[in-house]
Design a protein around this motif. Structure first.
Motif, short mmCIF file in Angstrom:
data_model
loop_
_atom_site.label_atom_id
_atom_site.label_comp_id
_atom_site.label_asym_id
_atom_site.label_seq_id
_atom_site.Cartn_x
_atom_site.Cartn_y
_atom_site.Cartn_z
N UNK A 7 -11.51 9.72 -21.48
CA UNK A 7 -12.35 9.24 -20.37
C UNK A 7 -11.65 8.08 -19.65
N UNK A 8 -11.43 8.25 -18.37
CA UNK A 8 -10.88 7.17 -17.55
C UNK A 8 -11.84 6.89 -16.41
N UNK A 9 -12.02 5.61 -16.09
CA UNK A 9 -13.02 5.26 -15.10
C UNK A 9 -12.38 4.65 -13.86
N UNK A 10 -13.11 4.74 -12.77
CA UNK A 10 -12.63 4.20 -11.50
C UNK A 10 -13.78 3.51 -10.79
N UNK A 11 -13.42 2.74 -9.77
CA UNK A 11 -14.41 1.94 -9.06
C UNK A 11 -14.13 1.99 -7.57
N UNK A 12 -15.17 1.90 -6.74
CA UNK A 12 -14.96 1.73 -5.30
C UNK A 12 -15.88 0.61 -4.81
N UNK A 13 -15.32 -0.25 -3.95
CA UNK A 13 -16.09 -1.37 -3.41
C UNK A 13 -16.57 -1.05 -1.99
N UNK A 14 -17.38 -1.94 -1.47
CA UNK A 14 -17.75 -1.84 -0.06
C UNK A 14 -16.47 -1.94 0.79
N UNK A 15 -16.49 -1.43 2.01
CA UNK A 15 -15.28 -1.48 2.85
C UNK A 15 -14.91 -2.90 3.26
N UNK A 16 -13.61 -3.14 3.37
CA UNK A 16 -13.13 -4.39 3.97
C UNK A 16 -12.22 -4.04 5.14
N UNK A 17 -11.71 -5.08 5.80
CA UNK A 17 -10.88 -4.87 6.99
C UNK A 17 -9.77 -3.84 6.71
N UNK A 18 -9.61 -2.90 7.62
CA UNK A 18 -8.58 -1.85 7.48
C UNK A 18 -7.22 -2.42 7.13
N UNK A 19 -6.49 -1.74 6.28
CA UNK A 19 -5.10 -2.07 5.97
C UNK A 19 -4.90 -3.45 5.33
N UNK A 20 -5.95 -4.01 4.74
CA UNK A 20 -5.79 -5.29 4.03
C UNK A 20 -4.93 -5.06 2.77
N UNK A 29 -0.63 -3.97 -11.81
CA UNK A 29 -0.35 -5.11 -12.69
C UNK A 29 -0.56 -4.68 -14.13
N UNK A 30 0.56 -4.59 -14.89
CA UNK A 30 0.42 -4.27 -16.31
C UNK A 30 -0.21 -5.45 -17.04
N UNK A 31 0.18 -6.66 -16.62
CA UNK A 31 -0.33 -7.85 -17.30
C UNK A 31 -1.86 -7.89 -17.24
N UNK A 32 -2.40 -7.61 -16.07
CA UNK A 32 -3.85 -7.66 -15.94
C UNK A 32 -4.46 -6.27 -16.10
N UNK A 33 -4.53 -5.85 -17.35
CA UNK A 33 -5.30 -4.66 -17.71
C UNK A 33 -4.70 -3.33 -17.31
N UNK A 34 -3.39 -3.30 -17.02
CA UNK A 34 -2.80 -2.06 -16.48
C UNK A 34 -3.60 -1.60 -15.27
N UNK A 35 -3.87 -2.56 -14.39
CA UNK A 35 -4.73 -2.27 -13.24
C UNK A 35 -3.94 -1.63 -12.11
N UNK A 36 -4.60 -0.74 -11.37
CA UNK A 36 -4.04 -0.20 -10.12
C UNK A 36 -5.15 -0.24 -9.09
N UNK A 37 -4.80 -0.69 -7.89
CA UNK A 37 -5.81 -0.73 -6.83
C UNK A 37 -5.17 -0.56 -5.47
N UNK A 38 -5.92 0.05 -4.56
CA UNK A 38 -5.50 0.18 -3.17
C UNK A 38 -6.75 0.34 -2.32
N UNK A 39 -6.52 0.56 -1.01
CA UNK A 39 -7.66 0.69 -0.11
C UNK A 39 -7.70 2.12 0.41
N UNK A 40 -8.87 2.71 0.48
CA UNK A 40 -8.97 4.07 1.03
C UNK A 40 -8.99 3.99 2.55
N UNK A 41 -8.91 5.16 3.20
CA UNK A 41 -8.93 5.15 4.66
C UNK A 41 -10.30 4.70 5.19
#
Ligand SMILES: Cc1cc2nc3c(=O)[nH]c(=O)nc-3n(C[C@H](O)[C@H](O)[C@H](O)COP(=O)(O)OP(=O)(O)OC[C@H]3O[C@@H](n4cnc5c(N)ncnc54)[C@H](O)[C@@H]3O)c2cc1C
Length: 386
Positions: free
Chosen positions: A228-241, A248-260
């Motif tokens: 089981x792997x989990x994911x999260x989505x936040x409210x939208x922010x300014x495009x292309x931020x 970051x492996x140091x911080x929890x093997x985290x990966x994050x980006x912004x959707x369109x």
């Protein structure tokens, strides 16, 4: 449009209508082969529609770098031809100590050898790429501007529609229940909607692959387990931020980006299993909030809209099993993608279609040899994040 009607026969049947099954059907149909995909729910309903969008060539071995270089070429080609979005906004690995830097220098050298233009950059350069980053603890970053992201929904739909244009049949809400085998040869499949005659079957069910192997009576040990792997989505922010995928492996093997749409999407390396359970957990919510805000403090201000879970179908070395299983003619497997199957799909489709139609491929498919587990020849751990 996908159908519920099962054809009486098909030269090739692919079990599983995720990105792997659909891109393979597309590739085979394009080559003039008669191919049917059988999907127990709807196209994309497995891990594919739950994935994090990321497409990278930054791996730590020659095979995966070569395969992903080809995959990115195909992502570029087909996104242009079929009009879905594939953006080369890069992958940025944040590095925090000398050990990490040394490891990434080695990875970069392999990548550069195959023409992937990854560079080691300074924290300040990383901040130019993503101004919201906290770089106070970062000492360097590994940056490849040709990595990217694509919408799993649009891309899977585009490959599915075009597979059908080339004559592939996609059958939804139909579950494969058993194999019909005579003297070591596949004669057909029993499904929840009746029998389909076929001589060639591809197991593209990823998290369910071991169940299909068992149905086929495969004795070779190909350990693939659902996590089981989990994911999260936040409210939208300014495009292309946040344009690239930030790791970051140091911080929890985290990966994050912004959707369109502007929301921040991603996950951490918090893994539960083996299990087929998909209930999101509070521990994940708490972990992902902590780690993401360490990487980008401004994310503290954002609302989390939704969390969900999907499977990583994991093997012992985080590399998939791709190839022909010799004990049954003609049975192929392309499963166990260990969290990076979306990105690999177009190249995997090419490799498996080559194996089926020509018996060989120029891509380094041996790395993914399904027999390596039984022989005790595990590969180096593929660079898996999340
Ligand atoms: C949270 C999360 C984030 C991820 N992020 C990324 C990422 O950023 N980049 C990336 O490359 N990968 C990522 N992945 C991994 C990626 O989602 C998978 O590797 C990929 O989707 C696998 O595709 P697939 O077609 O092999 O499997 P699936 O999409 O799971 O398709 C298999 C299909 O087989 C069907 N099936 C099973 N049994 C039967 C049966 N008996 N009969 C008929 N049909 C059957 C299922 O219903 C399913 O639709 C992520 C995964 C998760 C969970």
């Amino acid at each position: 449009m996908p159908t519920r009607k099962l054809p009486e026969k098909s030269q090739i049947v692919i079990i599983g209508g995720g990105i792997i099954g659909v891109t393979l059907a597309h590739e085979l149909a394009k080559r003039g082969e008669e191919v049917t995909v059988i999907e127990k729910r709807f196209i994309g309903s497995g891990s594919t529609f739950r994935c994090g969008t990321g497409i990278r060539q930054q791996f730590n071995d020659e095979a995966n770098v070569q395969v992903m270089k080809r995959s990115v070429e195909l992502w570029k080609k087909y996104s242009k031809e079929y009009g879905f979005s594939f953006k080369q906004t890069g992958y940025l690995f944040l590095l925090y100590d000398e050990g990490e830097v040394e490891e990434f220098k080695r990875n970069i050298a392999i990548q550069n050898r195959f023409g992937v233009p990854t560079r080691l950059i300074t924290p300040e350069e990383a901040k130019e790429i993503v101004p919201l980053l906290d770089i106070s603890e970062v000492i360097a970053a590994s940056w490849n501007p040709t990595d990217g992201k694509a919408s799993p929904f649009h891309s899977t739909a585009a490959f599915a529609l075009n597979a059908e244009k080339f004559g592939a049949k996609l059958v939804e809400y139909t579950e494969v229940k058993d194999f019909i085998i005579e003297k070591g040869e596949i004669k057909g499949l029993k499904t929840s909607r009746g029998v389909i005659k076929t001589g060639i079957v591809v197991n593209a069910t990823n998290a369910w692959a071991k169940l299909i192997n068992a149905m086929a009576g495969i004795k070779t040990s190909i350990p693939i387990e659902p996590y089981k792997h989990q994911a999260v989505i936040t409210q939208p922010i300014k495009r292309d931020a946040i344009k690239p995928m930030v790791i970051s492996f140091k911080y929890g093997h985290a990966y994050l980006t912004q959707t369109s749409h502007g929301g921040v999407v991603g996950g951490v390396g918090y893994e539960i299993g083996p299990t087929y359970d998909l209930t999101p957990t509070y521990e994940f919510m708490r972990g992902v909030s902590y780690y993401f805000t360490k990487i980008i403090p401004a994310l503290r201000e954002l609302l989390i809209l939704r969390t969900w879970a999907g499977y990583y179908a994991k093997t012992l070395d985080s590399n998939p099993a791709i190839g022909k299983i010799e004990e049954l003619s003609d049975y192929y497997i392309a499963a166990g993608f260990s969290g990076h199957g979306f990105m690999m799909a177009p190249a995997v489709a090419e490799m498996v279609a080559d194996l089926i139609t020509k018996g060989r491929t120029d891509l380094p498919v041996d790395w993914y040899d399904p027999y390596r587990f039984e022989r005790g020849e595990l590969r180096g751990q593929a660079l898996q994040m999340g």
